[in-house]
Design an enzyme around this catalytic site. Structure first.
Site, PDB file in Angstrom:
ATOM      1  CG  HIS A  90      -1.954   1.087   1.162  1.00  0.00           C
ATOM      2  ND1 HIS A  90      -1.670   2.391   1.484  1.00  0.00           N
ATOM      3  CD2 HIS A  90      -3.247   1.060   0.779  1.00  0.00           C
ATOM      4  CE1 HIS A  90      -2.763   3.121   1.304  1.00  0.00           C
ATOM      5  NE2 HIS A  90      -3.740   2.338   0.880  1.00  0.00           N
ATOM      6  CD  GLU A 162      -5.366   1.839  -2.965  1.00  0.00           C
ATOM      7  OE1 GLU A 162      -6.548   1.922  -2.634  1.00  0.00           O
ATOM      8  OE2 GLU A 162      -4.435   1.829  -2.145  1.00  0.00           O
TER       9      GLU A 162
END
Ligand code: PGA
Length: 253
Positions: A90, A162
């Site tokens: 992430h 993302e």
């Protein structure tokens, strides 16, 4: 389609259990729901879910199975807690905690050595985006992370695009930007692993997804689901986001 809730560093045990009560029985048909609680709440969330259709994942993991690694947890520990998925790479892990592409690659391998499904996160920074080099950043992160993996291992991956400039900013990517990222990822996968892997791996979009904009990422944009931070914290908002996604799925050609 996949609707994944990344709570980040939010929720006490009581808040986590209350969320599960509202969400676990409201997952619409056609939606695979996954929640990523902080590690402290995984066990409680897993217990509260029971046999309902809500999968549970870890937000982070270390690449060793055991040893003197204070503060870390292993893929086997997540599996033991009843997790099915784990986020790997992430952007907040990369940016705030200094995770490198090589750390991400090591974590991916460690996760693939268990039965967990890794959700590999990649995304361009604001700087990459402004320089017009989004595709270079996405390709580099993907290439380093999957280097040396077999086709069979690749078929166990989920990949989340993302863009860092869209995470928690309210400046969500447009459906066209998401479509362009899905094309970059699928072309990259095609080049590295061939058609089966390129067509099969589920792709998620993440970054300021809301019930209002979720439908734009499914359908035409070529995404198979969404990874949701802020809009996943409130149970009702997340349920309505899943309902919108299910509507899009139902009207897809
Ligand atoms: P956001 O976070 O929905 O709050 O932008 C998404 C994520 O970081 O996974």
């Amino acid at each position: 389609m996949i609707a994944a809730a990344n709570w980040k560093m939010h929720k006490t045990l009581r808040e986590a259990a209350a969320w599960v009560e509202e969400v676990a029985s409201s997952v619409p048909k056609g939606v695979t729901a996954i929640v990523f609680p902080p590690h402290t709440a995984i066990h409680a969330v897993r217990e509260a879910v029971g046999s309902r259709p809500l999968q549970v994942g870890g937000q982070n993991v270390f690449y060793e199975e055991a040893g003197a690694f204070t503060g870390e947890i292993s893929p086997g520990m997540l599996k033991d807690l009843g997790c099915t998925h784990v986020l790997v790479g992430h952007s907040e892990r990369r940016e705030t905690f200094g995770e490198t592409d090589r750390d991400v690659a090591a974590k991916l391998r460690a996760v693939l050595a268990t039965e967990l499904t890794p959700v590999l996160c990649v995304g361009d920074s604001l700087e990459d985006f402004e320089r017009g080099d989004s595709s270079g950043a996405i390709r580099r992160q993907l290439g380093v992370a999957v280097k040396g993996l077999t086709g069979d291992q690749m078929l166990r991956l989920v990949i989340a695009y993302e863009p860092v400039w869209a995470i928690g900013t309210g400046r969500a990517a447009t459906a066209i930007e998401a479509m362009s990222a899905s094309k970059i990822l699928r072309d990259g996968l095609l080049h590295l692993y061939g058609a089966e892997v390129a067509e099969t791996i589920p792709l998620l979009y993440g970054g300021s997804v809301t019930p209002e904009n979720v439908r734009g990422y499914l359908g035409l944009a070529g995404m198979d689901g969404v990874l949701v931070g802020s809009a996943s914290l409130d149970a009702r908002t997340f349920v309505s986001l899943m309902q919108e996604a299910a509507r899009e799925e139902a009207t897809a050609p």
